[in-house]
Every structure is written in structure tokens, then in C-alpha cells.
Design a protein around this motif. Structure first.
Motif, PDB file in Angstrom:
ATOM      1  N   VAL A 203      18.011  11.631  42.835  1.00 47.62           N
ATOM      2  CA  VAL A 203      17.077  10.599  43.318  1.00 47.62           C
ATOM      3  C   VAL A 203      15.827  10.597  42.434  1.00 47.62           C
ATOM      4  O   VAL A 203      15.323   9.531  42.045  1.00 47.62           O
ATOM      5  CB  VAL A 203      16.711  10.827  44.807  1.00 47.62           C
ATOM      6  CG1 VAL A 203      15.709   9.786  45.279  1.00 47.62           C
ATOM      7  CG2 VAL A 203      17.961  10.801  45.668  1.00 47.62           C
ATOM      8  N   GLU A 204      15.349  11.784  42.077  1.00 44.63           N
ATOM      9  CA  GLU A 204      14.196  11.888  41.172  1.00 44.63           C
ATOM     10  C   GLU A 204      14.496  11.248  39.831  1.00 44.63           C
ATOM     11  O   GLU A 204      13.668  10.529  39.260  1.00 44.63           O
ATOM     12  CB  GLU A 204      13.795  13.363  40.962  1.00 44.63           C
ATOM     13  CG  GLU A 204      13.150  14.011  42.167  1.00 44.63           C
ATOM     14  CD  GLU A 204      11.962  13.210  42.690  1.00 44.63           C
ATOM     15  OE1 GLU A 204      11.137  12.758  41.882  1.00 44.63           O
ATOM     16  OE2 GLU A 204      11.874  13.013  43.915  1.00 44.63           O
ATOM     17  N   ARG A 205      15.714  11.503  39.312  1.00 44.51           N
ATOM     18  CA  ARG A 205      16.096  10.918  38.012  1.00 44.51           C
ATOM     19  C   ARG A 205      16.170   9.395  38.114  1.00 44.51           C
ATOM     20  O   ARG A 205      15.808   8.670  37.178  1.00 44.51           O
ATOM     21  CB  ARG A 205      17.438  11.493  37.542  1.00 44.51           C
ATOM     22  CG  ARG A 205      17.331  12.939  37.036  1.00 44.51           C
ATOM     23  CD  ARG A 205      18.696  13.562  36.859  1.00 44.51           C
ATOM     24  NE  ARG A 205      19.523  12.839  35.890  1.00 44.51           N
ATOM     25  CZ  ARG A 205      20.852  12.811  35.906  1.00 44.51           C
ATOM     26  NH1 ARG A 205      21.517  13.454  36.842  1.00 44.51           N
ATOM     27  NH2 ARG A 205      21.521  12.137  34.995  1.00 44.51           N
ATOM     28  N   LEU A 206      16.642   8.905  39.256  1.00 41.03           N
ATOM     29  CA  LEU A 206      16.717   7.441  39.444  1.00 41.03           C
ATOM     30  C   LEU A 206      15.314   6.839  39.427  1.00 41.03           C
ATOM     31  O   LEU A 206      15.057   5.835  38.739  1.00 41.03           O
ATOM     32  CB  LEU A 206      17.409   7.118  40.773  1.00 41.03           C
ATOM     33  CG  LEU A 206      18.921   7.319  40.830  1.00 41.03           C
ATOM     34  CD1 LEU A 206      19.427   7.269  42.274  1.00 41.03           C
ATOM     35  CD2 LEU A 206      19.643   6.262  39.992  1.00 41.03           C
ATOM     36  N   LEU A 207      14.399   7.475  40.166  1.00 38.87           N
ATOM     37  CA  LEU A 207      13.024   6.951  40.225  1.00 38.87           C
ATOM     38  C   LEU A 207      12.372   6.970  38.852  1.00 38.87           C
ATOM     39  O   LEU A 207      11.668   6.025  38.462  1.00 38.87           O
ATOM     40  CB  LEU A 207      12.191   7.792  41.194  1.00 38.87           C
ATOM     41  CG  LEU A 207      12.310   7.445  42.673  1.00 38.87           C
ATOM     42  CD1 LEU A 207      11.645   8.501  43.530  1.00 38.87           C
ATOM     43  CD2 LEU A 207      11.732   6.062  42.963  1.00 38.87           C
ATOM     44  N   GLU A 208      12.666   8.031  38.115  1.00 36.67           N
ATOM     45  CA  GLU A 208      12.083   8.153  36.774  1.00 36.67           C
ATOM     46  C   GLU A 208      12.636   7.059  35.857  1.00 36.67           C
ATOM     47  O   GLU A 208      11.883   6.390  35.142  1.00 36.67           O
ATOM     48  CB  GLU A 208      12.425   9.534  36.223  1.00 36.67           C
ATOM     49  CG  GLU A 208      11.599   9.951  35.036  1.00 36.67           C
ATOM     50  CD  GLU A 208      11.999  11.338  34.579  1.00 36.67           C
ATOM     51  OE1 GLU A 208      12.026  12.266  35.398  1.00 36.67           O
ATOM     52  OE2 GLU A 208      12.306  11.466  33.373  1.00 36.67           O
ATOM     53  N   ALA A 209      13.952   6.855  35.906  1.00 31.57           N
ATOM     54  CA  ALA A 209      14.569   5.840  35.043  1.00 31.57           C
ATOM     55  C   ALA A 209      14.114   4.434  35.433  1.00 31.57           C
ATOM     56  O   ALA A 209      13.974   3.547  34.582  1.00 31.57           O
ATOM     57  CB  ALA A 209      16.092   5.947  35.111  1.00 31.57           C
ATOM     58  N   LEU A 210      13.867   4.238  36.735  1.00 37.05           N
ATOM     59  CA  LEU A 210      13.405   2.920  37.198  1.00 37.05           C
ATOM     60  C   LEU A 210      11.934   2.696  36.844  1.00 37.05           C
ATOM     61  O   LEU A 210      11.498   1.557  36.715  1.00 37.05           O
ATOM     62  CB  LEU A 210      13.552   2.822  38.730  1.00 37.05           C
ATOM     63  CG  LEU A 210      14.944   2.591  39.289  1.00 37.05           C
ATOM     64  CD1 LEU A 210      14.987   2.931  40.775  1.00 37.05           C
ATOM     65  CD2 LEU A 210      15.367   1.141  39.063  1.00 37.05           C
ATOM     66  N   GLY A 211      11.205   3.798  36.763  1.00 31.15           N
ATOM     67  CA  GLY A 211       9.760   3.679  36.556  1.00 31.15           C
ATOM     68  C   GLY A 211       9.054   3.337  37.853  1.00 31.15           C
ATOM     69  O   GLY A 211       7.991   2.703  37.850  1.00 31.15           O
ATOM     70  N   GLY A 212       9.628   3.755  38.964  1.00 33.93           N
ATOM     71  CA  GLY A 212       9.034   3.477  40.280  1.00 33.93           C
ATOM     72  C   GLY A 212      10.102   2.913  41.205  1.00 33.93           C
ATOM     73  O   GLY A 212      11.288   2.968  40.885  1.00 33.93           O
ATOM     74  N   ARG A 213       9.667   2.376  42.305  1.00 37.25           N
ATOM     75  CA  ARG A 213      10.621   1.825  43.269  1.00 37.25           C
ATOM     76  C   ARG A 213      11.245   0.529  42.757  1.00 37.25           C
ATOM     77  O   ARG A 213      10.694  -0.108  41.847  1.00 37.25           O
ATOM     78  CB  ARG A 213       9.927   1.596  44.617  1.00 37.25           C
ATOM     79  CG  ARG A 213       9.628   2.890  45.348  1.00 37.25           C
ATOM     80  CD  ARG A 213       8.845   2.679  46.620  1.00 37.25           C
ATOM     81  NE  ARG A 213       8.685   3.932  47.331  1.00 37.25           N
ATOM     82  CZ  ARG A 213       9.533   4.363  48.273  1.00 37.25           C
ATOM     83  NH1 ARG A 213      10.537   3.610  48.646  1.00 37.25           N
ATOM     84  NH2 ARG A 213       9.348   5.521  48.844  1.00 37.25           N
ATOM     85  N   CYS A 214      12.376   0.136  43.342  1.00 39.07           N
ATOM     86  CA  CYS A 214      13.088  -1.060  42.853  1.00 39.07           C
ATOM     87  C   CYS A 214      13.054  -2.183  43.893  1.00 39.07           C
ATOM     88  O   CYS A 214      12.765  -1.956  45.065  1.00 39.07           O
ATOM     89  CB  CYS A 214      14.526  -0.697  42.499  1.00 39.07           C
ATOM     90  SG  CYS A 214      15.460  -0.028  43.885  1.00 39.07           S
ATOM     91  N   ASN A 215      13.367  -3.402  43.412  1.00 37.73           N
ATOM     92  CA  ASN A 215      13.378  -4.580  44.299  1.00 37.73           C
ATOM     93  C   ASN A 215      14.695  -4.706  45.052  1.00 37.73           C
ATOM     94  O   ASN A 215      14.745  -5.232  46.157  1.00 37.73           O
ATOM     95  CB  ASN A 215      13.230  -5.897  43.517  1.00 37.73           C
ATOM     96  CG  ASN A 215      12.188  -5.827  42.461  1.00 37.73           C
ATOM     97  OD1 ASN A 215      12.503  -5.665  41.284  1.00 37.73           O
ATOM     98  ND2 ASN A 215      10.945  -5.912  42.885  1.00 37.73           N
ATOM     99  N   VAL A 216      15.760  -4.267  44.397  1.00 37.44           N
ATOM    100  CA  VAL A 216      17.096  -4.473  44.972  1.00 37.44           C
ATOM    101  C   VAL A 216      17.907  -3.198  44.802  1.00 37.44           C
ATOM    102  O   VAL A 216      17.893  -2.592  43.735  1.00 37.44           O
ATOM    103  CB  VAL A 216      17.826  -5.642  44.251  1.00 37.44           C
ATOM    104  CG1 VAL A 216      19.248  -5.800  44.781  1.00 37.44           C
ATOM    105  CG2 VAL A 216      17.058  -6.952  44.405  1.00 37.44           C
TER     106      VAL A 216
END
Ligand SMILES: C[S@@+](CC[C@H](N)C(=O)[O-])C[C@H]1O[C@@H](n2cnc3c(N)ncnc32)[C@H](O)[C@@H]1O
Length: 151
Positions: free
Chosen positions: A44-57
């Protein structure tokens, strides 16, 4: 991922995760694909990092490897539904949308009810790709009310 990449365009970003690597890898510049278990907090941390924050969808077509033993398959699906529910709290921004493919199981109705408490609207949508008699359906939950700890 390819559809999502087209939908968000060059200025958007698509980040995916799966237990298995995509082979051959996707070449779109706005796509990052991670290999990992979405129930793992480090992922989950890696996802947030790759996204650069929260996502819209948030899109989920995660599905368990079916064994044919109904109780075991239901339990595995329930585990994934809980994981996606938790991911929506951790990844979605306020006002965001969730589209999830689910397999009918005893937990599905309760899951849908919990989504209703966290999103403005939740409805079942059909996909032309779904085979007749299949246990799968898609739920579209729109307008997330904002992150809240599940603990
Ligand atoms: C129906 S397939 C979809 C695969 C891919 N998205 C596609 O469109 O071809 C379901 C996928 O869920 C993945 N999956 C199941 N449990 C997972 C988990 N805990 N974390 C990440 N991916 C998972 C499986 O590895 C499998 O590739």
C-alpha cells in the motif's frame, strides 16, 4: 490497465498491482505496474508512493484462484473484498470512485451495504464481457466521503 491509461491521458497516472508480473510489460509512459500482494501494508505504501498521493479512481478486478471448494473460494473472495474496502480508505481521495468486480458470496451484500455508508451512490453495473450464469458482477461506488480509519 491499457484502457485506464487511455482514459487518464498523458497528464494522468495509472498504478496497478498484481501478484503476477504483466508479461509482456506495458509500455505506456503513464503506467506503473507493481508486483505484490495488495493486502500487504508495505505494498500500500508503494502504491501511494507511485501515485504521488491519493487517487481519484480505484479499479479492482482482483480475484482469488478458485479451487472448486465453495467454502474455501467464498472465504478467499471475502478476504479480497475486505482488502479492497481497506484500500479504498487508504488510497482514494474524497469524492473518488471505486469500480470493483466481485464474485457473489455470502459477504457480498454486507460489503455493498458498507460501501453505501462510505460513498454517495453504489450500484451494480453489467459488463458485456460477463458470461451468462457467471457469479461475477461489477459494483460502481461513486463520491467517496473521505478517508476514515477502519480500526
Ligand atoms: C481476473 S485476474 C485479472 C488480471 C488482470 N488485471 C487482467 O486484466 O488480466 C485476477 C487477478 O487478481 C490477482 N490477485 C489475487 N489476489 C491478489 C492480491 N492479494 N494482491 C494482488 N493481486 C491479486 C491475481 O494474481 C490475478 O492476476
Amino acid at each position: 490497465m491499457e484502457e485506464a491509461s487511455r482514459a487518464v491521458g498523458a497528464r494522468g497516472r495509472v498504478v496497478g498491482v498484481d501478484l503476477a508480473e504483466i508479461d509482456p510489460p506495458l509500455e505506456q509512459k503513464n503506467v506503473v505496474s507493481l508486483v505484490g500482494d495488495m493486502t500487504d501494508s508495505a505494498v500500500v505504501e508503494r502504491l501511494l508512493e507511485a501515485l504521488g498521493g491519493r487517487c481519484n479512481v480505484l479499479l479492482s478486478d482482483a480475484a482469488p484462484k478458485l479451487t472448486g471448494v465453495r467454502e474455501r473460494d467464498d472465504a478467499a473472495e471475502e478476504y479480497l473484498l475486505l482488502a479492497v474496502e481497506s484500500l479504498s480508505e487508504e488510497l482514494l481521495e474524497t469524492g473518488g470512485d471505486l469500480l470493483i468486480k466481485l464474485l457473489e458470496c455470502p459477504e457480498a451484500q454486507a460489503f455493498q451495504q458498507r460501501l453505501r455508508a462510505r460513498f454517495s451512490t453504489v450500484k451494480t453495473v453489467k459488463s458485456a464481457a460477463t458470461r451468462k450464469g457467471s457469479r461475477e458482477r461489477y459494483l460502481l461506488a461513486r463520491d467517496f466521503s473521505g478517508p476514515e480509519s477502519l480500526e
